[in-house]
Design an enzyme around this catalytic site. Structure first.
Site, short mmCIF file in Angstrom:
data_model
loop_
_atom_site.label_atom_id
_atom_site.label_comp_id
_atom_site.label_asym_id
_atom_site.label_seq_id
_atom_site.Cartn_x
_atom_site.Cartn_y
_atom_site.Cartn_z
N ASP A 86 0.86 -1.15 0.02
CA ASP A 86 0.02 -0.13 -0.07
C ASP A 86 0.83 1.24 0.11
O ASP A 86 1.85 1.33 0.52
CB ASP A 86 -0.89 -0.12 1.12
CG ASP A 86 -2.26 0.87 1.16
OD1 ASP A 86 -2.53 1.46 0.01
OD2 ASP A 86 -2.86 1.21 2.06
N ARG A 109 0.29 7.84 -2.36
CA ARG A 109 0.68 8.75 -1.37
C ARG A 109 2.19 8.98 -1.66
O ARG A 109 2.68 10.20 -1.72
CB ARG A 109 0.62 8.21 0.06
CG ARG A 109 -0.58 8.38 0.54
CD ARG A 109 -0.93 7.75 1.74
NE ARG A 109 -1.47 6.39 1.42
CZ ARG A 109 -1.71 5.50 2.29
NH1 ARG A 109 -1.56 5.63 3.64
NH2 ARG A 109 -2.15 4.17 1.83
N HIS A 125 2.75 3.65 -8.93
CA HIS A 125 2.67 2.41 -9.43
C HIS A 125 3.89 1.68 -9.88
O HIS A 125 4.39 0.46 -9.68
CB HIS A 125 1.51 1.96 -10.14
CG HIS A 125 0.08 2.21 -9.28
ND1 HIS A 125 -0.19 1.68 -8.14
CD2 HIS A 125 -0.90 2.94 -9.65
CE1 HIS A 125 -1.37 2.03 -7.56
NE2 HIS A 125 -1.77 2.79 -8.65
N SER A 162 -6.81 -6.06 -6.06
CA SER A 162 -7.87 -6.53 -5.29
C SER A 162 -9.08 -6.57 -6.25
O SER A 162 -9.21 -5.93 -7.25
CB SER A 162 -8.15 -5.89 -4.01
OG SER A 162 -8.63 -4.79 -4.23
N ASN A 164 -10.47 -3.15 -6.55
CA ASN A 164 -9.51 -2.03 -7.39
C ASN A 164 -9.99 -2.16 -8.68
O ASN A 164 -9.73 -0.92 -9.43
CB ASN A 164 -8.03 -2.76 -7.56
CG ASN A 164 -7.30 -2.34 -6.26
OD1 ASN A 164 -6.22 -3.17 -6.09
ND2 ASN A 164 -7.47 -1.53 -5.57
N ARG A 178 -11.54 1.48 -9.49
CA ARG A 178 -10.46 2.56 -9.72
C ARG A 178 -10.85 3.28 -10.95
O ARG A 178 -11.36 2.66 -11.72
CB ARG A 178 -9.12 2.25 -9.28
CG ARG A 178 -8.93 1.99 -8.10
CD ARG A 178 -7.30 1.89 -7.73
NE ARG A 178 -7.28 1.69 -6.17
CZ ARG A 178 -6.17 1.96 -5.50
NH1 ARG A 178 -5.12 2.40 -6.16
NH2 ARG A 178 -6.20 1.66 -4.38
C1 FPP Z 1 -1.86 0.18 -3.34
O1 FPP Z 1 -1.45 1.58 -3.35
C2 FPP Z 1 -1.34 -0.59 -4.37
C3 FPP Z 1 -2.11 -1.24 -5.64
C4 FPP Z 1 -3.61 -0.95 -5.53
C5 FPP Z 1 -1.25 -1.96 -6.37
C6 FPP Z 1 -0.01 -2.51 -6.25
C7 FPP Z 1 0.43 -2.62 -7.38
C8 FPP Z 1 1.96 -2.60 -7.67
C9 FPP Z 1 2.80 -2.67 -6.39
C10 FPP Z 1 2.62 -2.34 -8.96
C11 FPP Z 1 2.28 -3.44 -9.92
C12 FPP Z 1 2.45 -4.79 -9.53
C13 FPP Z 1 3.27 -5.92 -9.83
C14 FPP Z 1 3.14 -7.30 -9.43
C15 FPP Z 1 4.21 -5.85 -10.99
P1 FPP Z 1 -2.39 2.82 -3.47
O2 FPP Z 1 -2.74 3.08 -4.80
O3 FPP Z 1 -3.65 2.36 -2.93
O4 FPP Z 1 -1.93 3.94 -2.63
P2 FPP Z 1 -2.32 5.02 -1.80
O5 FPP Z 1 -3.37 4.33 -0.79
O6 FPP Z 1 -1.26 5.77 -1.22
O7 FPP Z 1 -3.48 5.68 -2.81
#
Ligand code: FPP
Length: 250
Positions: A18, A22, A35, A63, A66, A69
């Site tokens: 997560d 941010r 990302h 998820s 997600n 989004r």
């Molecule tokens: C949460 O951060 C992260 C995700 C919803 C996606 C996770 C994806 C990656 C780490 C990159 C791609 C994955 C692979 C396996 C190559 P958020 O966007 O919810 O952050 P925030 O809460 O700060 O807005």
């Protein structure tokens, strides 16, 4: 790394990655840049777990929730995932890493589904570590999926309701054959499990760090494992019982 007790490593580490958004916001960048940087942190985490001899690393990459989004962000995440799989295949083969995926994979765009299933097939003989990606995954959905299959197998007389045990139930989940996570790491300070591995995490140790996922480095992973190693896992027993068992080598 030297401080780690090699005999007390978690077999299975699960991570809620997560804080990408941010991380980007702090730098006045768009969320997709977060990302992208997050994908680099994925590479480092996989490498570190392999070096340490962790058996399974499960990453909550996308998820079910997600999907809601903004479309542009969903597309960018799918693109990143496809690219990651293309680029990492040789690395996985070289390092003996088997790819697995859990979730409603058929919901993924065709191109992503194809590269995912190809990579799973190409790495299926690898025995060094399982990299388990949770994609279009929801813990409740995982359980409902299992219940439906169990009912259908009962109706087909393959199993009897009185023979349904916790072990049998586990084998109907997307994680069938994979040990339950010993350690859950969540980055960016949130204290939630967000519909991740609900059944599987009954006895998982939880480690939460304020570090945002794109900043999560090898040292942070080692810190999390050290914290795990300092805990006494009791599985409902008393501390004295646990110590007695250890003495007897149980
Ligand atoms: C949460 O951060 C992260 C995700 C919803 C996606 C996770 C994806 C990656 C780490 C990159 C791609 C994955 C692979 C396996 C190559 P958020 O966007 O919810 O952050 P925030 O809460 O700060 O807005």
């Amino acid at each position: 790394m030297e401080k780690l007790n090699k005999d007390k490593l978690p077999r299975h580490i699960a991570i809620i990655m997560d804080g990408n958004g941010r991380w980007a916001k702090k730098r006045i960048l768009n969320r997709v840049s977060g990302h992208q940087k997050g994908a680099e942190a994925v590479r480092e985490a996989v490498k570190t777990c392999r070096e340490l001899g962790i058996e399974v690393l499960t990453l909550y990459a996308f998820s079910m929730e997600n999907w809601n989004r903004p479309k542009g962000e969903v597309n960018a995440l799918m693109h990143l995932l496809k690219r990651y799989l293309f680029e990492e295949l040789d690395e996985m083969l070289e390092n003996n890493i088997r790819l697995n995926a859990i979730g409603d994979l058929e919901n993924l765009p065709n191109k992503v589904y194809k590269v995912l299933t190809d990579t799973i097939e190409k790495t299926k003989a690898c025995k060094g570590m399982i990299l388990n990606l949770a994609l279009s995954y929801g813990g409740r959905d995982d359980i409902i999926h299992a219940v439906r299959k169990i009912i259908s197998d009962c109706e087909a007389k393959k199993i009897k309701p009185e023979n349904i045990t916790e072990e049998l139930f586990s084998n109907y989940l997307f994680t069938a054959g994979i040990p339950d996570p010993d350690l859950l790491i969540r980055t960016s300070g949130e204290h939630r499990i967000s519909n991740f591995l609900l059944w599987q995490m009954a006895y998982t140790e939880i480690y939460i760090t304020d570090t945002l996922w794109p900043d999560f480095k090898k040292e942070d992973l080692i810190e999390a494992i050290l914290d795990f190693q300092s805990r006494e896992r009791r599985f409902g027993l008393t501390s004295t019982q646990i110590k007695g068992r250890k003495k007897k080598g149980v």
